[in-house]
Design a protein around this motif. Structure first.
Motif, PDB file in Angstrom:
ATOM      1  N   ILE A   1      -0.208   6.044  -3.086  1.00  0.00           N
ATOM      2  CA  ILE A   1       0.115   5.269  -4.291  1.00  0.00           C
ATOM      3  C   ILE A   1       1.630   5.146  -4.440  1.00  0.00           C
ATOM      4  O   ILE A   1       2.157   4.061  -4.679  1.00  0.00           O
ATOM      5  N   ALA A   2       2.333   6.263  -4.275  1.00  0.00           N
ATOM      6  CA  ALA A   2       3.794   6.255  -4.410  1.00  0.00           C
ATOM      7  C   ALA A   2       4.435   5.358  -3.356  1.00  0.00           C
ATOM      8  O   ALA A   2       5.354   4.587  -3.656  1.00  0.00           O
ATOM      9  N   LYS A   3       3.940   5.436  -2.132  1.00  0.00           N
ATOM     10  CA  LYS A   3       4.486   4.627  -1.039  1.00  0.00           C
ATOM     11  C   LYS A   3       4.272   3.138  -1.301  1.00  0.00           C
ATOM     12  O   LYS A   3       5.175   2.324  -1.105  1.00  0.00           O
ATOM     13  N   ARG A   4       3.074   2.769  -1.781  1.00  0.00           N
ATOM     14  CA  ARG A   4       2.782   1.364  -2.083  1.00  0.00           C
ATOM     15  C   ARG A   4       3.640   0.838  -3.220  1.00  0.00           C
ATOM     16  O   ARG A   4       4.151  -0.276  -3.159  1.00  0.00           O
ATOM     17  N   GLU A   5       3.799   1.648  -4.272  1.00  0.00           N
ATOM     18  CA  GLU A   5       4.627   1.219  -5.401  1.00  0.00           C
ATOM     19  C   GLU A   5       6.082   1.051  -4.993  1.00  0.00           C
ATOM     20  O   GLU A   5       6.749   0.112  -5.422  1.00  0.00           O
ATOM     21  N   ASN A   6       6.575   1.957  -4.154  1.00  0.00           N
ATOM     22  CA  ASN A   6       7.951   1.864  -3.660  1.00  0.00           C
ATOM     23  C   ASN A   6       8.130   0.602  -2.812  1.00  0.00           C
ATOM     24  O   ASN A   6       9.117  -0.125  -2.963  1.00  0.00           O
ATOM     25  N   ALA A   7       7.175   0.327  -1.929  1.00  0.00           N
ATOM     26  CA  ALA A   7       7.252  -0.870  -1.078  1.00  0.00           C
ATOM     27  C   ALA A   7       7.193  -2.137  -1.923  1.00  0.00           C
ATOM     28  O   ALA A   7       7.912  -3.100  -1.655  1.00  0.00           O
ATOM     29  N   ALA A   8       6.363  -2.135  -2.967  1.00  0.00           N
ATOM     30  CA  ALA A   8       6.259  -3.309  -3.835  1.00  0.00           C
ATOM     31  C   ALA A   8       7.571  -3.535  -4.591  1.00  0.00           C
ATOM     32  O   ALA A   8       8.018  -4.673  -4.748  1.00  0.00           O
ATOM     33  N   ALA A   9       8.194  -2.457  -5.030  1.00  0.00           N
ATOM     34  CA  ALA A   9       9.480  -2.578  -5.731  1.00  0.00           C
ATOM     35  C   ALA A   9      10.550  -3.122  -4.797  1.00  0.00           C
ATOM     36  O   ALA A   9      11.373  -3.953  -5.197  1.00  0.00           O
TER      37      ALA A   9
END
Length: 135
Positions: free
Chosen positions: A94-102
């Protein structure tokens, strides 16, 4: 009776991915598995693989890569709330996906622009592209 219960517990990976609503059709789920977008323990899977409760899968779809843990098995595609109960996404995923989206939202360099480039930025663009004199 025991054999019938055993058969119900067996489910193909492509069918489970479809039932968990990762893909709209079983054909798309099968194609994604065959093209190497689904991994288990760092290795590519086959559509006929039988997922078990507790298995961890890495699923790539578009820009996103999710790491999910199988919570329950199903061969029936139901509503989204029931489908989400079939798996749990890991906190790291979840953290990795949110970081990539940002990062995607901010742009590749992480810089934001206010629309039109400045005169200096335009000159730099022309110089980078190797274009001649542009006025």
């Amino acid at each position: 009776m025991a054999q019938k219960q055993e058969e119900e517990e067996k489910v193909r990976l492509d069918k489970w991915l479809w039932a968990a609503r990762f893909y709209k059709t079983r054909a798309l789920a099968k194609a994604a598995i065959e093209s190497g977008k689904v991994h288990h323990r760092g290795e590519r899977c086959k559509p006929g693989k039988e997922p078990r409760v507790g298995d961890e899968f890495q699923i790539r779809a578009g820009f996103d890569e999710k790491t999910v843990v199988v919570q329950a098995l199903s061969i029936v595609r139901r509503g989204a709330p029931e489908a989400q109960a079939l798996y749990a996404e890991t906190e790291a995923s979840i953290a990795k996906r949110e970081n990539a989206a940002a990062m995607r939202k901010a742009g590749a360099t992480g810089m934001t622009t206010d629309g039109k480039p400045s005169k200096k930025q335009r000159r730099d663009l022309f110089k980078f592209r190797g274009s001649g004199n542009h006025d």
